[in-house]
Design a protein around this motif. Sequence first.
Motif, PDB file in Angstrom:
ATOM      1  N   PRO B  69      -3.667 -30.261  15.520  1.00  0.00           N
ATOM      2  CA  PRO B  69      -2.269 -30.153  15.306  1.00  0.00           C
ATOM      3  C   PRO B  69      -2.153 -28.700  15.630  1.00  0.00           C
ATOM      4  CG  PRO B  69      -3.369 -30.356  13.121  1.00  0.00           C
ATOM      5  CD  PRO B  69      -4.396 -30.662  14.023  1.00  0.00           C
ATOM      6  N   PRO B  70      -0.775 -28.645  16.008  1.00  0.00           N
ATOM      7  CA  PRO B  70      -0.245 -27.333  16.628  1.00  0.00           C
ATOM      8  C   PRO B  70      -0.234 -25.919  15.726  1.00  0.00           C
ATOM      9  CG  PRO B  70       1.356 -28.907  16.915  1.00  0.00           C
ATOM     10  CD  PRO B  70       0.286 -29.544  16.123  1.00  0.00           C
ATOM     11  N   ILE B  71      -0.143 -24.895  16.114  1.00  0.00           N
ATOM     12  CA  ILE B  71      -0.160 -23.715  15.140  1.00  0.00           C
ATOM     13  C   ILE B  71       0.746 -22.542  15.722  1.00  0.00           C
ATOM     14  CG2 ILE B  71      -2.240 -22.440  16.312  1.00  0.00           C
ATOM     15  CD1 ILE B  71      -2.955 -21.304  13.829  1.00  0.00           C
ATOM     16  N   LYS B  72       1.649 -21.745  14.948  1.00  0.00           N
ATOM     17  CA  LYS B  72       2.240 -20.750  15.469  1.00  0.00           C
ATOM     18  C   LYS B  72       1.662 -19.603  15.097  1.00  0.00           C
ATOM     19  CE  LYS B  72       7.124 -18.949  15.063  1.00  0.00           C
ATOM     20  NZ  LYS B  72       6.502 -17.335  14.796  1.00  0.00           N
ATOM     21  N   MET B  73       0.841 -18.966  16.061  1.00  0.00           N
ATOM     22  CA  MET B  73       0.064 -17.898  15.699  1.00  0.00           C
ATOM     23  C   MET B  73       0.767 -16.892  15.542  1.00  0.00           C
ATOM     24  SD  MET B  73      -2.771 -18.389  18.928  1.00  0.00           S
ATOM     25  CE  MET B  73      -3.963 -19.785  19.098  1.00  0.00           C
ATOM     26  N   SER B  74       0.662 -15.886  14.094  1.00  0.00           N
ATOM     27  CA  SER B  74       1.215 -14.740  13.917  1.00  0.00           C
ATOM     28  C   SER B  74       0.353 -13.546  13.901  1.00  0.00           C
ATOM     29  CB  SER B  74       1.899 -14.861  12.485  1.00  0.00           C
ATOM     30  OG  SER B  74       1.090 -15.277  11.516  1.00  0.00           O
ATOM     31  N   ARG B  75      -0.790 -13.929  13.826  1.00  0.00           N
ATOM     32  CA  ARG B  75      -1.974 -12.916  13.957  1.00  0.00           C
ATOM     33  C   ARG B  75      -3.073 -13.429  14.864  1.00  0.00           C
ATOM     34  NH1 ARG B  75      -1.965  -8.109  11.659  1.00  0.00           N
ATOM     35  NH2 ARG B  75      -0.328  -7.916   9.971  1.00  0.00           N
ATOM     36  N   THR B  76      -3.653 -12.882  15.966  1.00  0.00           N
ATOM     37  CA  THR B  76      -4.932 -13.297  16.473  1.00  0.00           C
ATOM     38  C   THR B  76      -5.652 -12.367  16.819  1.00  0.00           C
ATOM     39  OG1 THR B  76      -3.614 -12.859  18.712  1.00  0.00           O
ATOM     40  CG2 THR B  76      -3.604 -14.945  17.881  1.00  0.00           C
TER      41      THR B  76
END
Lengths: 128, 512
Positions: B69-76
Amino acid sequence: MKAWLTFSPNIVSKPIISNLVKNYDITFNILRADITPKGGKMLIEISGTQQKQAIDFMGKEGIHLNPINKVVKKDEEKCIDCGACISLCPVEAIKPAEDWTIEVDDLKCIGCSFCTNSCPTRAIRVME
Amino acid sequence: MWDIMKTIREINQRIKDGDAVVVTAAEMTAIVRENGAKQAAEEIDVVTTGTFGAMCSSGAFLNFGHSDPPIKMSRTYLNGVEAYSGLAAVDAYLGATQPNRNPDIGLEYGGSHVIEDLIRGNEIELIAEAYGTDCYPLTEIKTQITLESINEAVMVNPRNCYQNYSSATNSTDETLYTYMGTLLPNMGNVSYSSAGELSPLLNDPYFQTIGTGSRIFLCGAQGYIIGEGTQFATEVERKNGVPVSTAGTLMLRGNMKEMHSDYVRGATMPKYGSTLYVGAGIPIPILNEELAQRTAISDEEITCRIVDYGVPRRSKPIVREANYHELKSGVIELNGVEVPTSPLSSQKKALEIALKLKEWIDKGEFLLTVPVEKLPSKGRTVKPLEIQKPRILVKDLKGEALILAHPTDAISEVARKMVQNSINHLPVVDEGNKLLGIVTSWDVANAVAHGKNKLTDVMTKKVIIAREEEPVDVIARRIDKNKISGLPVIDSDNRVKGMVTAEDISRLIGGD
């Protein structure tokens, strides 16, 4: 010849180096020294006709002698020939060649580590 | 105005036909010197330039592609280095100077090292965190990526290729660790960073051919100038047409998937930070005699200021001016003393890049572009940031009664003064209140323990001081760096005016 001398705590109070120079026909240059009552290490350059006898003498007096072929080593893969090290070398052992390849003269190097600590790509290493 | 002798379109036709004459900026200097600019302009079509220097204002936009499933990355985090993720779901910008989040690694492996590892094709650990949304339910990812496996990787550098840059030296009595490398005490060395006569923007100093849309060599790929860089300036002092200090800069873009690790390198300026060595080369079309003359500029004709980094202020004092021929000779005279010099950028790589670009053009693999818009050539200055809160200087600190010791004082007398006034440091002064040393409560204890009676035997003679006109922030850094708890304040005649302690400063900062 360059070598590391290791002094154990029980001999640091003896004037071994002084006797060495007095008794043998050698030229002796101390490049680095870190000796405390707890023992220590000294990087020397030694040459002369009685070099072998001098080394035997040091062995008898309890100094461990470890000859080194290389004081400093440049990693050709890592080095980008930027030259940041040149002006930090106190003995002018680092010079650019005609095409700006940075060259390290191992014979001149005294292993002070100024270049090692300041190399942006960590390409120079002092051999212990 | 100079007559146009040929157009970029005509030059491109000759490149395609294999007839274009291409030389490096170093070769052009000799050609013009021998045959003159007019003949050179007739014969030479393109001059290639190159530089390989530490360019902190560099980085990369990474688009990782969507997971399922997709992710909205807020920290990478890439190998422990954070990339800015305040963009759309799987976009991030990795800055070259970002330190590692592991404090034990810190500056030794930062954003620039990740960029190099990506370009080398090495595997990188990607950790992403998210708050989870209806359309992006995943809240964390830990996986391995490579440059090839991710969707896109575009290097976008906001400020590269400074037109010129001041050299650095250090007048203080301690070693300084700066973005110009290690600077030895007492002006023990000089560090310079430009490639001189090979440097791109020194060969077209008024941007007659360079602009938005110019195709260039960038880290082994064909990249583009996408505009002037940040901190771009034109209104500067010039000699022989070229600025003697920082002036023009470039914003660059290139596809990382086409780059080569020979021309880009992650690096760390010791105790300063990580930075990216960027290889850039710009072709200058020789459209007229003036451009032939400009590209013929030699190291002798390019002046550079040597400034004192011992003064940690925006405007640093100029020690002298020098040309790049002098700087590249290895020694330069400062105040009557011969001082060794170091380049900070690779002169060897700069030439390699100019030659590589020449090879591409010779082979017909690289065509010149007509810029959409030339870079501004006048009317631009750099605005400083003014701090609205008034700057507090050492002399503004509320001083307490000045308590001093003299070299003849008995240890017991010094101990009494300390206890009575609840202080830990006492400056030791002569008759004229000039500083001789400093004594701390520890020194007094030491004296008692070893039966020493003379103050001069236990005081510290090499004292770290604060001057009245210095900003308090600079003193806070000095206290921190030297791991001390207080230092005497000295006026311009070296007379002691008071003490400033770590407590005074933390009270000031805490009181904001």
